[in-house]
Design an enzyme around this catalytic site. Structure first.
Site, PDB file in Angstrom:
ATOM      1  N   ASP A   1       0.445  -1.217  -0.400  1.00 47.58           N
ATOM      2  CA  ASP A   1       0.041  -0.010   0.382  1.00 47.58           C
ATOM      3  C   ASP A   1       0.956   1.569  -0.499  1.00 47.58           C
ATOM      4  O   ASP A   1       2.322   1.027  -0.127  1.00 47.58           O
ATOM      5  CB  ASP A   1      -0.645  -0.242   1.440  1.00 47.58           C
ATOM      6  CG  ASP A   1      -2.022   1.321   1.610  1.00 47.58           C
ATOM      7  OD1 ASP A   1      -2.126   1.872   0.326  1.00 47.58           O
ATOM      8  OD2 ASP A   1      -1.450   1.410   2.763  1.00 47.58           O
TER       9      ASP A   1
ATOM     10  N   ASP B   1      -0.676   5.301   1.480  1.00 50.63           N
ATOM     11  CA  ASP B   1      -0.422   6.191   2.604  1.00 50.63           C
ATOM     12  C   ASP B   1      -0.434   5.578   3.484  1.00 50.63           C
ATOM     13  O   ASP B   1      -1.310   4.158   3.743  1.00 50.63           O
ATOM     14  CB  ASP B   1      -1.672   6.761   2.161  1.00 50.63           C
ATOM     15  CG  ASP B   1      -1.704   7.895   1.068  1.00 50.63           C
ATOM     16  OD1 ASP B   1      -0.987   8.910   0.695  1.00 50.63           O
ATOM     17  OD2 ASP B   1      -2.891   7.934   0.073  1.00 50.63           O
TER      18      ASP B   1
ATOM     19  N   ASP C   1      -3.449  12.281   0.334  1.00 52.56           N
ATOM     20  CA  ASP C   1      -4.042  13.486   0.007  1.00 52.56           C
ATOM     21  C   ASP C   1      -4.284  14.232   0.522  1.00 52.56           C
ATOM     22  O   ASP C   1      -5.271  15.297  -0.048  1.00 52.56           O
ATOM     23  CB  ASP C   1      -5.123  12.197  -0.819  1.00 52.56           C
ATOM     24  CG  ASP C   1      -5.508  11.414  -1.913  1.00 52.56           C
ATOM     25  OD1 ASP C   1      -4.971  12.276  -2.907  1.00 52.56           O
ATOM     26  OD2 ASP C   1      -6.909  10.573  -1.897  1.00 52.56           O
TER      27      ASP C   1
ATOM     28  N   ASP D   1      -5.052   4.011  -3.312  1.00 52.72           N
ATOM     29  CA  ASP D   1      -6.145   4.580  -3.735  1.00 52.72           C
ATOM     30  C   ASP D   1      -5.754   5.647  -3.672  1.00 52.72           C
ATOM     31  O   ASP D   1      -6.351   7.175  -3.224  1.00 52.72           O
ATOM     32  CB  ASP D   1      -6.968   4.903  -2.251  1.00 52.72           C
ATOM     33  CG  ASP D   1      -8.447   5.256  -2.595  1.00 52.72           C
ATOM     34  OD1 ASP D   1      -8.403   5.452  -4.486  1.00 52.72           O
ATOM     35  OD2 ASP D   1      -9.391   4.405  -1.842  1.00 52.72           O
TER      36      ASP D   1
ATOM     37  N   ASP E   1      -1.874  -1.436   5.547  1.00 57.33           N
ATOM     38  CA  ASP E   1      -2.557  -0.310   7.366  1.00 57.33           C
ATOM     39  C   ASP E   1      -4.078  -0.280   7.347  1.00 57.33           C
ATOM     40  O   ASP E   1      -4.236  -0.276   8.218  1.00 57.33           O
ATOM     41  CB  ASP E   1      -1.776   0.643   7.342  1.00 57.33           C
ATOM     42  CG  ASP E   1      -1.990   1.493   6.176  1.00 57.33           C
ATOM     43  OD1 ASP E   1      -3.230   2.665   6.425  1.00 57.33           O
ATOM     44  OD2 ASP E   1      -1.900   1.921   4.924  1.00 57.33           O
TER      45      ASP E   1
END
Length: 238
Positions: A8, A10, A19, A99, A179
């Protein structure tokens, strides 16, 4: 014998949410309440599209955004971990499923001299319009009820493995490092030889602890990314 490492981004590679970090570019480093309250669960990408319009309307240019994004801190030990992977690339394939968006991840990895560690990055496509506004799109469409509208990480992982299999590449083991809540769906897809590595104290660890009996894979919790290096060294000796 090859291992696949899935990251992942972030709160895993970087120690913040990329973001929300961009909000530092906004007037007074905050968003108006109306914009903040316009988020609907499962529709984060559309919300970020509105944030980027607000930044563009307020004259925030690409260079300022890039300067801001490249100050985001990496998670403790992460640069060491990625350095170790880079030194052993012949045994590790390494992908990001995130994402965030293509522009942010590219800026951050390039600034740190790390892009060559990763074979592929799967994230929401972003680009600057002719007017200089950052635009973002959903990564794909999917039918998974558990995941946000724009991204099912299990589907991305499955399609990647299928594509690799078509060219004769299969993996001895998959290690998934993440996470968040949206990392649970791909973790549920892992098999008994695979390993889920949730970050300590974050949503994925909590969700996994509630489901421990139903997971096929092993689970190893990490606090600093340097905790992961001894495990990868053991894999190399197997």
């Amino acid at each position: 014998m090859k291992f696949l490492l899935v990251f992942d981004f972030d709160h895993t590679i970087v120690d913040e949410n990329s973001d929300t970090w961009i909000v530092r570019c906004a007037p007074e480093k905050k968003l108006p309440n109306g914009l903040r309250n316009s988020y609907r669960p499962g529709h984060w990408t559309e919300y970020m599209g509105r944030v980027f319009v607000y930044l563009g309307d307020n004259g925030v240019k690409e260079e300022e955004m890039k300067r801001t994004m490249t100050t985001i801190p990496f998670t403790a030990g992460m640069v060491d971990l990625l350095g170790f992977i880079g030194q052993n690339k012949e045994l590790f394939d390494c992908i990001i499923i995130s994402d965030s968006n293509t522009v942010f991840i590219d800026w951050i990895l390039r600034a740190a001299g790390l892009p060559e560690v990763f074979d592929e990055v799967f994230t929401n496509p972003a680009a600057f319009s002719s007017a200089g506004y950052l635009t973002v799109q959903n990564f794909h469409t999917h039918s998974c009820a558990k995941c946000p509208k724009n991204l099912c990480k299990r589907q991305v992982l499955k399609e990647f493995l299928d594509k690799q299999s078509e060219v004769g590449i299969s993996y001895t083991r998959i290690v998934y490092i993440g996470d968040g809540g949206n990392d649970l769906c791909p973790v549920m897809f892992l098999k008994k030889d695979d390993v889920a590595m949730p970050r300590q104290g974050y949503t994925l660890e909590k969700k996994i602890s509630q489901l421990a009996q139903t997971l096929e894979c092993s689970v190893l919790v990490w606090a600093s990314a340097s905790d992961i290096i001894p495990y990868l060294k053991r894999l190399l000796k197997e």
